[in-house]
Design a protein around this motif. Structure first.
Motif, PDB file in Angstrom:
ATOM      1  N   ASP A  81       0.843  -1.197   0.000  1.00  0.00           N
ATOM      2  CA  ASP A  81       0.000   0.000   0.000  1.00  0.00           C
ATOM      3  C   ASP A  81       0.877   1.245   0.000  1.00  0.00           C
ATOM      4  O   ASP A  81       1.689   1.447   0.913  1.00  0.00           O
ATOM      5  N   LEU A  82       0.740   2.082  -1.030  1.00  0.00           N
ATOM      6  CA  LEU A  82       1.649   3.209  -1.205  1.00  0.00           C
ATOM      7  C   LEU A  82       1.537   4.258  -0.102  1.00  0.00           C
ATOM      8  O   LEU A  82       2.541   4.833   0.324  1.00  0.00           O
ATOM      9  N   GLN A  83       0.327   4.519   0.350  1.00  0.00           N
ATOM     10  CA  GLN A  83       0.160   5.509   1.410  1.00  0.00           C
ATOM     11  C   GLN A  83       0.786   5.025   2.714  1.00  0.00           C
ATOM     12  O   GLN A  83       1.440   5.793   3.434  1.00  0.00           O
ATOM     13  N   ALA A  84       0.594   3.745   3.013  1.00  0.00           N
ATOM     14  CA  ALA A  84       1.190   3.178   4.230  1.00  0.00           C
ATOM     15  C   ALA A  84       2.716   3.165   4.116  1.00  0.00           C
ATOM     16  O   ALA A  84       3.424   3.469   5.083  1.00  0.00           O
ATOM     17  N   LYS A  85       3.208   2.838   2.922  1.00  0.00           N
ATOM     18  CA  LYS A  85       4.655   2.839   2.689  1.00  0.00           C
ATOM     19  C   LYS A  85       5.223   4.231   2.915  1.00  0.00           C
ATOM     20  O   LYS A  85       6.279   4.408   3.543  1.00  0.00           O
ATOM     21  N   ASP A  86       4.518   5.237   2.420  1.00  0.00           N
ATOM     22  CA  ASP A  86       4.981   6.616   2.530  1.00  0.00           C
ATOM     23  C   ASP A  86       5.079   7.050   3.991  1.00  0.00           C
ATOM     24  O   ASP A  86       6.032   7.735   4.392  1.00  0.00           O
ATOM     25  N   LYS A  87       4.106   6.645   4.806  1.00  0.00           N
ATOM     26  CA  LYS A  87       4.112   7.012   6.218  1.00  0.00           C
ATOM     27  C   LYS A  87       5.303   6.385   6.948  1.00  0.00           C
ATOM     28  O   LYS A  87       5.932   7.026   7.805  1.00  0.00           O
ATOM     29  N   VAL A  88       5.628   5.152   6.585  1.00  0.00           N
ATOM     30  CA  VAL A  88       6.763   4.475   7.208  1.00  0.00           C
ATOM     31  C   VAL A  88       8.070   5.162   6.806  1.00  0.00           C
ATOM     32  O   VAL A  88       8.980   5.323   7.621  1.00  0.00           O
ATOM     33  N   LEU A  89       8.147   5.576   5.551  1.00  0.00           N
ATOM     34  CA  LEU A  89       9.345   6.286   5.089  1.00  0.00           C
ATOM     35  C   LEU A  89       9.479   7.640   5.779  1.00  0.00           C
ATOM     36  O   LEU A  89      10.597   8.091   6.065  1.00  0.00           O
ATOM     37  N   ASP A  90       8.345   8.276   6.065  1.00  0.00           N
ATOM     38  CA  ASP A  90       8.388   9.523   6.829  1.00  0.00           C
ATOM     39  C   ASP A  90       8.936   9.268   8.238  1.00  0.00           C
ATOM     40  O   ASP A  90       9.700  10.081   8.777  1.00  0.00           O
ATOM     41  N   GLN A  91       8.546   8.138   8.830  1.00  0.00           N
ATOM     42  CA  GLN A  91       9.082   7.773  10.139  1.00  0.00           C
ATOM     43  C   GLN A  91      10.596   7.577  10.062  1.00  0.00           C
ATOM     44  O   GLN A  91      11.336   7.963  10.971  1.00  0.00           O
ATOM     45  N   ALA A  92      11.032   6.978   8.966  1.00  0.00           N
ATOM     46  CA  ALA A  92      12.468   6.760   8.776  1.00  0.00           C
ATOM     47  C   ALA A  92      13.211   8.087   8.718  1.00  0.00           C
ATOM     48  O   ALA A  92      14.289   8.238   9.316  1.00  0.00           O
ATOM     49  N   LEU A  93      12.634   9.066   8.037  1.00  0.00           N
ATOM     50  CA  LEU A  93      13.276  10.372   7.933  1.00  0.00           C
ATOM     51  C   LEU A  93      13.327  11.086   9.287  1.00  0.00           C
ATOM     52  O   LEU A  93      14.294  11.798   9.577  1.00  0.00           O
ATOM     53  N   VAL A  94      12.310  10.881  10.099  1.00  0.00           N
ATOM     54  CA  VAL A  94      12.301  11.486  11.434  1.00  0.00           C
ATOM     55  C   VAL A  94      13.439  10.904  12.276  1.00  0.00           C
ATOM     56  O   VAL A  94      14.202  11.627  12.929  1.00  0.00           O
ATOM     57  N   SER A  95      13.557   9.586  12.256  1.00  0.00           N
ATOM     58  CA  SER A  95      14.636   8.931  13.012  1.00  0.00           C
ATOM     59  C   SER A  95      15.997   9.370  12.498  1.00  0.00           C
ATOM     60  O   SER A  95      16.917   9.668  13.286  1.00  0.00           O
ATOM     61  N   LEU A  96      16.123   9.442  11.183  1.00  0.00           N
ATOM     62  CA  LEU A  96      17.401   9.824  10.602  1.00  0.00           C
ATOM     63  C   LEU A  96      17.739  11.272  10.919  1.00  0.00           C
ATOM     64  O   LEU A  96      18.913  11.627  11.075  1.00  0.00           O
TER      65      LEU A  96
END
Length: 222
Positions: A81-96
């Motif tokens: 699911d692209l929207q769910a994928k995008d949210k997880v990638l946003d989480q990755a950017l926050v951690s990074l």
């Protein structure tokens, strides 16, 4: 006597700090492999949360947040699911982003940021291609300037150029040259420490196969 007391306090503090550092290293050494061994998105959530907790406990260390981000990236690869994928990638950017605040001009952090945004393009290529591509190339360029022999940076740049070439129907030679270079760098890589990033060879091998296929197809058409 006063000088002796100060010396004793200093020795005790140094001994405590050394013990804490050894505990931190050991915890990271046992935690990092769980990213690559995870069999589900739930496992990767647990891994990311663990690294976040380590980061909160070790306030001056950037690696926990880097690996928390990487855990989110690996999770994103498993989500359709692209929207769910995008949210997880946003989480990755926050951690990074937390890692970046603790270690500026770090080629590993900058390269992974570009890689995450490269994945985000795939969520909406038509809209994000033009806006994110310059930022990604800038990140990869800076990371390569900081550490020319970082195998992950060379691989990521190769992946970006490969995808761009495939999209526009142009040659993949430059992209594949970077993939080849990354493989050689992976083989000779000597990580700065036992917890320094050293992942990516598997992906490089996969892209090597894609390069061989694309180049063979081009030769057959000439």
């Amino acid at each position: 006597m006063k000088s002796l007391n100060i010396l004793i306090v200093f020795v005790i503090a140094a001994t405590f700090a050394h013990a804490q550092n050894k505990k931190y290293i050991k915890t990271m050494e046992t935690s990092i492999p769980t990213i690559f061994q995870a069999e589900s998105t739930e496992s990767l959530d647990a891994t990311a949360n663990k690294f976040d907790r380590i980061g909160q406990a070790e306030e001056s260390e950037w690696e926990p947040y880097y690996y928390a981000a990487l855990s989110h990236v690996f999770k994103a690869f498993r989500i359709e699911d692209l929207q769910a994928k995008d949210k997880v990638l946003d989480q990755a950017l926050v951690s990074l982003g937390k890692a970046g605040m603790l270690s500026e001009n770090n080629s590993e952090i900058i390269a992974l940021q570009g890689f995450i945004n490269m994945i985000k393009i795939g969520v909406d290529p038509g809209t994000r291609g033009q806006t994110l591509s310059p930022k990604i190339m800038a990140d990869f360029g800076k990371a390569m300037e900081l550490a020319p022999n970082n195998p992950r940076t060379n691989l990521f740049m190769g992946q970006m150029l490969f995808g761009t070439a495939q999209f526009f129907g142009t040659g993949v030679e430059d992209a594949c040259a970077l993939v080849d270079k990354s493989m050689a760098l992976f083989e000779s890589e000597k990580p700065a420490s036992s917890i320094a990033p050293s992942w990516g060879l598997y992906s490089a091998k996969q892209y090597k196969q894609q390069c061989e296929s694309a180049l063979a197809k081009k030769e057959s058409q000439e």
